[in-house]
Write a protein that holds these residues in place. Structure first.
Motif, short mmCIF file in Angstrom:
data_model
loop_
_atom_site.label_atom_id
_atom_site.label_comp_id
_atom_site.label_asym_id
_atom_site.label_seq_id
_atom_site.Cartn_x
_atom_site.Cartn_y
_atom_site.Cartn_z
N MET A 1 1.85 -5.78 -0.19
CA MET A 1 1.90 -5.07 -1.43
C MET A 1 1.93 -3.58 -1.10
N SER A 2 2.76 -2.84 -1.79
CA SER A 2 2.88 -1.41 -1.50
C SER A 2 1.81 -0.62 -2.25
N LYS A 3 1.47 0.46 -1.69
CA LYS A 3 0.43 1.30 -2.28
C LYS A 3 1.06 2.24 -3.31
N SER A 4 0.24 2.69 -4.26
CA SER A 4 0.74 3.63 -5.27
C SER A 4 0.94 5.00 -4.61
N LEU A 5 1.66 5.83 -5.28
CA LEU A 5 1.94 7.16 -4.76
C LEU A 5 0.65 7.94 -4.56
N GLN A 6 -0.27 7.74 -5.50
CA GLN A 6 -1.55 8.45 -5.42
C GLN A 6 -2.31 8.04 -4.14
N GLU A 7 -2.32 6.76 -3.87
CA GLU A 7 -3.01 6.27 -2.67
C GLU A 7 -2.32 6.77 -1.41
N GLN A 8 -0.99 6.79 -1.42
CA GLN A 8 -0.24 7.26 -0.26
C GLN A 8 -0.52 8.74 0.01
N LEU A 9 -0.60 9.55 -1.06
CA LEU A 9 -0.89 10.97 -0.89
C LEU A 9 -2.30 11.19 -0.36
N LEU A 10 -3.25 10.37 -0.86
CA LEU A 10 -4.63 10.49 -0.37
C LEU A 10 -4.72 10.11 1.09
N GLN A 11 -4.02 9.03 1.46
CA GLN A 11 -4.08 8.55 2.84
C GLN A 11 -3.42 9.54 3.80
N SER A 12 -2.32 10.19 3.38
CA SER A 12 -1.64 11.13 4.27
C SER A 12 -2.35 12.47 4.33
N GLY A 13 -3.25 12.73 3.39
CA GLY A 13 -3.99 13.98 3.40
C GLY A 13 -3.31 15.07 2.60
N ALA A 14 -2.23 14.74 1.91
CA ALA A 14 -1.53 15.74 1.10
C ALA A 14 -2.31 16.06 -0.16
N ALA A 15 -3.13 15.15 -0.64
CA ALA A 15 -3.95 15.37 -1.83
C ALA A 15 -5.40 15.08 -1.49
N LYS A 16 -6.28 15.68 -2.24
CA LYS A 16 -7.71 15.47 -2.02
C LYS A 16 -8.23 14.49 -3.06
N PRO A 17 -9.30 13.78 -2.76
CA PRO A 17 -9.86 12.83 -3.71
C PRO A 17 -10.25 13.48 -5.03
N LYS A 18 -10.68 14.72 -4.98
CA LYS A 18 -11.06 15.44 -6.20
C LYS A 18 -9.85 15.61 -7.12
N GLN A 19 -8.68 15.91 -6.53
CA GLN A 19 -7.45 16.09 -7.32
C GLN A 19 -7.03 14.76 -7.95
N ALA A 20 -7.16 13.69 -7.21
CA ALA A 20 -6.79 12.37 -7.74
C ALA A 20 -7.69 12.01 -8.92
N LYS A 21 -8.98 12.29 -8.79
CA LYS A 21 -9.93 11.98 -9.86
C LYS A 21 -9.59 12.80 -11.10
N LYS A 22 -9.25 14.07 -10.93
CA LYS A 22 -8.89 14.94 -12.05
C LYS A 22 -7.63 14.43 -12.75
N ALA A 23 -6.64 14.00 -11.99
CA ALA A 23 -5.39 13.48 -12.56
C ALA A 23 -5.65 12.22 -13.37
N ARG A 24 -6.52 11.29 -12.81
CA ARG A 24 -6.85 10.08 -13.57
C ARG A 24 -7.56 10.42 -14.87
N ARG A 25 -8.46 11.40 -14.83
CA ARG A 25 -9.21 11.79 -16.02
C ARG A 25 -8.26 12.37 -17.08
N GLU A 26 -7.33 13.23 -16.68
CA GLU A 26 -6.38 13.82 -17.63
C GLU A 26 -5.47 12.76 -18.25
N LYS A 27 -5.05 11.79 -17.44
CA LYS A 27 -4.20 10.71 -17.94
C LYS A 27 -4.97 9.87 -18.95
N ALA A 28 -6.22 9.56 -18.65
CA ALA A 28 -7.03 8.78 -19.57
C ALA A 28 -7.27 9.53 -20.87
#
Length: 184
Positions: A1-28
């Motif tokens: 199963m392929s990972k989501s773009l968000q997970e891929q960015l977190l794993q590669s280090g291009a994004a920080k966990p704090k940024q991902a959490k903020k994006a999820r909050r804004e979407k919600a």
């Protein structure tokens, strides 16, 4: 199963966990607000379409208004430049009131008159002088100035030229020359 773009960015280090959490909050938050307002994605899309057409109409009106303003500005600039040229190159009538002669000319299909001296009248008849009507005032100017003004306001310049009296083939009076000193 392929990972989501968000997970891929977190794993590669291009994004920080704090940024991902903020994006999820804004979407919600945006989804919650959409549910609260009771709008569906189709309605939002229709609304976005209406906004886009309104903006396009506004841009078209703005372009038209800008074109009109540009035309008005250019007309004012021409008016100002003509006034400057006339103020610098206008020739005053050198005859005293007793010796002045009314010279008739046509501008805008109306016969107008200007008082000139005999020498100015002969210069007008020979094309060395021209009459310019600007701001309801008639003025005499040299031919060179009149030719410059013809480019800007051709309907307001009266200048004798060879084309003014075209000879017609069937004209019975073609052999009779009209005298220059004829006053009409």
């Amino acid at each position: 199963m392929s990972k989501s773009l968000q997970e891929q960015l977190l794993q590669s280090g291009a994004a920080k966990p704090k940024q991902a959490k903020k994006a999820r909050r804004e979407k919600a938050m945006s989804e919650k607000q959409a549910r609260k307002q009771g709008t569906s994605p189709a309605e939002e899309q229709a609304l976005a379409q209406q906004v886009a057409t309104a903006q396009a109409d506004k841009r078209a009106r703005d372009r038209q208004l800008n074109a009109e303003l540009k035309a008005q500005r250019e007309a004012r600039e021409i008016e100002h430049s003509v006034a400057q040229i006339l103020s610098r190159n206008k020739i005053e009538s050198d005859a005293n009131p007793a010796d002045s002669v009314d010279y008739s000319y046509t501008i805008d299909n109306k016969i107008r008159r200007i008082e000139v001296s005999d020498t100015q009248r002969s210069d007008l008849a020979e094309g060395r002088l021209a009459v310019v009507r600007h701001r309801e005032i008639s003025a005499l100017v040299p031919r060179q100035v009149a030719e410059r003004l013809m480019e800007k306001i051709p309907e307001r310049v009266w200048l004798v030229s060879k084309q003014d009296a075209p000879a017609q083939a069937d004209d019975p009076y073609a052999e009779y020359k009209v005298p220059d000193d004829l006053v009409w």
